[in-house]
Enzyme design. Structure first.
Site, mmCIF file in Angstrom:
data_model
loop_
_atom_site.group_PDB
_atom_site.id
_atom_site.type_symbol
_atom_site.label_atom_id
_atom_site.label_comp_id
_atom_site.label_asym_id
_atom_site.label_seq_id
_atom_site.Cartn_x
_atom_site.Cartn_y
_atom_site.Cartn_z
ATOM 1 N N SER A 29 0.801 -1.283 0.093
ATOM 2 C CA SER A 29 -0.113 -0.121 0.035
ATOM 3 C C SER A 29 0.983 1.142 0.000
ATOM 4 O O SER A 29 0.315 2.264 -0.442
ATOM 5 C CB SER A 29 -0.959 0.088 1.280
ATOM 6 O OG SER A 29 -0.429 -0.149 2.325
ATOM 7 N N GLU A 210 -5.434 9.609 11.711
ATOM 8 C CA GLU A 210 -3.877 9.660 12.170
ATOM 9 C C GLU A 210 -3.165 8.273 11.750
ATOM 10 O O GLU A 210 -3.473 7.308 12.665
ATOM 11 C CB GLU A 210 -3.976 9.787 13.549
ATOM 12 C CG GLU A 210 -4.307 11.351 13.917
ATOM 13 C CD GLU A 210 -4.368 11.634 15.539
ATOM 14 O OE1 GLU A 210 -3.898 10.568 16.352
ATOM 15 O OE2 GLU A 210 -4.455 12.762 15.982
ATOM 16 N N HIS A 214 0.714 5.175 6.040
ATOM 17 C CA HIS A 214 0.509 5.797 4.619
ATOM 18 C C HIS A 214 0.789 6.987 4.513
ATOM 19 O O HIS A 214 0.572 7.967 5.348
ATOM 20 C CB HIS A 214 -0.951 5.082 4.305
ATOM 21 C CG HIS A 214 -1.240 3.745 4.339
ATOM 22 N ND1 HIS A 214 -1.994 3.086 5.258
ATOM 23 C CD2 HIS A 214 -0.793 2.660 3.704
ATOM 24 C CE1 HIS A 214 -1.894 2.055 5.355
ATOM 25 N NE2 HIS A 214 -1.130 1.714 4.189
#
Length: 247
Positions: A29, A210, A214
């Site tokens: 990701s 938060e 990422h």
């Protein structure tokens, strides 16, 4: 009678045209593309194309919640190998999800299976005449109480670097580079790299978020610049395609 002397015609040497090249991205990701519905969340692979000239195509196969193991088991590596051509690149960044010991479909041991799965990417790319490049996993945001940026991936970066040495593969140490960047910025400014948003700051995250893993678009851009820096340090031929503003 004087003979007219003819001078040889001057032929200007033309530069050989650049050969188009494709960079394939295999990762998780932190590398992947995201839709506008999740903006400003971005992976570094999503912004990398903006730093290279038009002769380079980026095919981003990175996917959320994948490890070096699950990426292969789902057939994603085979999809890349079915398309990759001689002279193309395969950039490989895994580690975030390989660490998840409670998820057997993802977990790999850094000393054994992590390296054996990564080797499959290397062997597969080389069989097609492509150039594999290992990239150690970008660090999560984590600081000590004294403000020191911390390592967040245990033995995985060292294992990848060891494999790179064993297999004579270029490696971009993004784990080290990102840690250095965070240390330079400090704990407060590093948050600006991540998906660390106040309520109402972006329409897609009305309650705020938060997320220490990422990136938002700005952070993904800074990480992509570190990848570009690594390309230059490794003197990969693809460096000739880096746009001047990023050199």
């Amino acid at each position: 009678m004087n003979r007219l002397e003819t001078k040889p015609k001057l032929v200007m040497a033309e530069e050989a045209p650049s050969k188009p090249v494709t960079i394939y991205l295999a990762g998780d990701s932190t590398v992947s593309n995201y839709p506008n519905s999740l903006f400003p969340r971005s992976g570094w692979g999503q912004v990398l194309p903006t730093m290279l000239d038009k002769e380079v195509t980026i095919r981003n196969f990175a996917k959320r919640r994948r490890s070096s193991k699950s990426f292969i088991q789902e057939g994603r590596l085979n999809s890349i190998l079915n398309s990759i051509q001689k002279g193309d690149y395969l950039f490989i960044q895994f580690g975030h999800n390989d660490e998840k010991v409670n998820y057997p479909n993802l977990y790999t041991n850094p000393d054994t299976t992590y390296k054996s799965y990564l080797k499959q990417y290397i062997v597969g790319a080389r069989k097609k005449g492509a150039i594999p490049v290992l990239i150690t996993p970008v660090q999560r945001m984590s600081f000590s109480s004294s403000g020191r940026a911390l390592d967040t991936h245990g033995r995985y970066p060292a294992a990848m670097k060891a494999l790179a040495k064993e297999e004579n593969v270029p490696v971009i140490d993004l784990a080290s580079k990102s840690k250095t960047l965070y240390q330079q910025l400090g704990a407060v400014k590093t948050k600006k790299l991540f998906l660390w948003l106040k309520a109402g700051e972006y329409p897609n995250y009305p309650q705020g978020v938060e997320d220490p893993t990422h990136f938002q678009e700005y952070g993904a851009t800074q990480i992509a610049k570190l990848v570009i820096e690594g390309i230059e340090e490794q003197h990969l031929p693809i460096e000739n395609h880096i746009l001047p503003k990023y050199r």
